[in-house]
Design a protein around this motif. Structure first.
Motif, short mmCIF file in Angstrom:
data_model
loop_
_atom_site.label_atom_id
_atom_site.label_comp_id
_atom_site.label_asym_id
_atom_site.label_seq_id
_atom_site.Cartn_x
_atom_site.Cartn_y
_atom_site.Cartn_z
N SER A 33 0.87 -1.16 0.00
CA SER A 33 0.00 0.00 0.00
C SER A 33 0.92 1.22 0.00
CB SER A 33 -0.91 0.02 1.22
OG SER A 33 -0.15 0.02 2.43
N MET A 34 0.43 2.32 -0.56
CA MET A 34 1.25 3.52 -0.71
C MET A 34 0.51 4.73 -0.16
SD MET A 34 3.93 2.31 -2.24
CE MET A 34 4.76 3.81 -2.74
N GLY A 35 1.27 5.61 0.45
CA GLY A 35 0.65 6.80 1.02
C GLY A 35 1.48 8.04 0.79
N TRP A 36 0.83 9.16 0.93
CA TRP A 36 1.49 10.47 0.92
C TRP A 36 1.19 11.16 2.24
CZ3 TRP A 36 4.90 12.24 -2.60
CH2 TRP A 36 4.93 11.62 -3.86
N PHE A 37 2.22 11.69 2.83
CA PHE A 37 2.12 12.48 4.06
C PHE A 37 2.78 13.82 3.80
CE2 PHE A 37 0.80 9.42 7.40
CZ PHE A 37 0.76 8.27 6.62
N ARG A 38 2.53 14.77 4.70
CA ARG A 38 3.20 16.06 4.55
C ARG A 38 3.52 16.63 5.91
NH1 ARG A 38 -1.79 19.82 2.23
NH2 ARG A 38 -2.95 20.00 4.19
N GLN A 39 4.54 17.47 5.93
CA GLN A 39 4.95 18.13 7.17
C GLN A 39 5.27 19.58 6.89
OE1 GLN A 39 8.23 16.28 9.28
NE2 GLN A 39 7.59 17.24 11.20
N ALA A 40 4.46 20.45 7.47
CA ALA A 40 4.68 21.88 7.35
C ALA A 40 5.66 22.35 8.42
CB ALA A 40 3.35 22.62 7.49
N GLY A 42 7.26 23.59 11.59
CA GLY A 42 6.78 23.72 12.95
C GLY A 42 5.61 22.83 13.30
N LYS A 43 5.22 21.96 12.37
CA LYS A 43 4.07 21.08 12.61
C LYS A 43 4.47 19.62 12.49
CE LYS A 43 0.53 24.36 11.11
NZ LYS A 43 -0.68 24.55 10.24
N GLU A 44 3.63 18.76 13.03
CA GLU A 44 3.87 17.33 12.91
C GLU A 44 3.50 16.84 11.51
OE1 GLU A 44 3.17 16.04 17.59
OE2 GLU A 44 1.90 15.23 16.00
N ARG A 45 4.10 15.72 11.14
CA ARG A 45 3.76 15.12 9.86
C ARG A 45 2.31 14.64 9.90
NH1 ARG A 45 8.03 10.90 7.87
NH2 ARG A 45 7.22 9.74 9.66
N GLU A 46 1.59 14.85 8.81
CA GLU A 46 0.19 14.47 8.76
C GLU A 46 -0.12 13.69 7.49
OE1 GLU A 46 -2.08 18.11 8.85
OE2 GLU A 46 -1.71 18.53 6.74
N PHE A 47 -1.13 12.86 7.61
CA PHE A 47 -1.60 12.05 6.50
C PHE A 47 -2.26 12.92 5.43
CE2 PHE A 47 -3.43 8.50 4.36
CZ PHE A 47 -4.74 8.85 4.06
N ALA A 48 -2.00 12.59 4.16
CA ALA A 48 -2.65 13.31 3.06
C ALA A 48 -3.53 12.37 2.23
CB ALA A 48 -1.61 13.98 2.17
N GLU A 89 -1.65 27.00 2.61
CA GLU A 89 -1.58 26.04 3.71
C GLU A 89 -1.18 24.63 3.26
OE1 GLU A 89 -4.11 28.10 2.98
OE2 GLU A 89 -6.06 27.15 3.42
N ASP A 90 -1.09 24.41 1.96
CA ASP A 90 -0.57 23.14 1.46
C ASP A 90 0.96 23.12 1.43
OD1 ASP A 90 -3.23 23.19 -0.92
OD2 ASP A 90 -3.11 21.94 0.89
#
Length: 120
Positions: A33-40, A42-48, A89-90
């Motif tokens: 399975s494959m996923g994309w996450f992102r981290q802005a 000062g913020k924690e990594r989050e699921f996309a 915000e992206d």
């Protein structure tokens, strides 16, 4: 073990689009399975977004629904994240991930990330 390399990030204006790619090597991407996450900053990594091995099921964060599309091309051993209507915000580092247990939200392998910056 699979190695993941992201590409396609860059600078785009609000409302623009980008397509991120995640190229896998070492193992065929249809084993995961494959996923994309992102981290802005000062913020924690989050699921996309995520997609199962078969491609039969996908999942999106609320912030991505209607704007992002995850897809996979097993023949090219690559997973994509099409991002439309981008917002400031992206802005984040986007990471590709792979999981041999075919989970949607937990991942064993990670890429190094690609920077996406959306200007206002």
């Amino acid at each position: 073990q699979v190695q993941l390399v992201e590409s396609g990030g860059g600078l785009v204006q609000t409302g623009g689009s980008l397509r991120l790619s995640c190229a896998a090597s070492g193992r065929t991407v249809n084993s995961y399975s494959m996923g994309w996450f992102r981290q802005a900053p000062g913020k924690e990594r989050e699921f996309a977004a995520a997609i199962l091995r078969s491609g039969s099921s996908t999942s999106y964060a609320d912030s991505a629904k209607g704007r992002f599309t995850i897809s996979r091309d097993n023949a090219k051993n690559t997973v994509y994240l099409q991002m439309n209507s981008l917002k400031p915000e992206d802005t984040a580092v986007y990471y590709c991930a792979a999981d041999p247990l075919n989970r949607l939200y937990e991942y064993a392998y990670w890429g190094q990330g690609t920077q996406v910056t959306v200007s206002s």
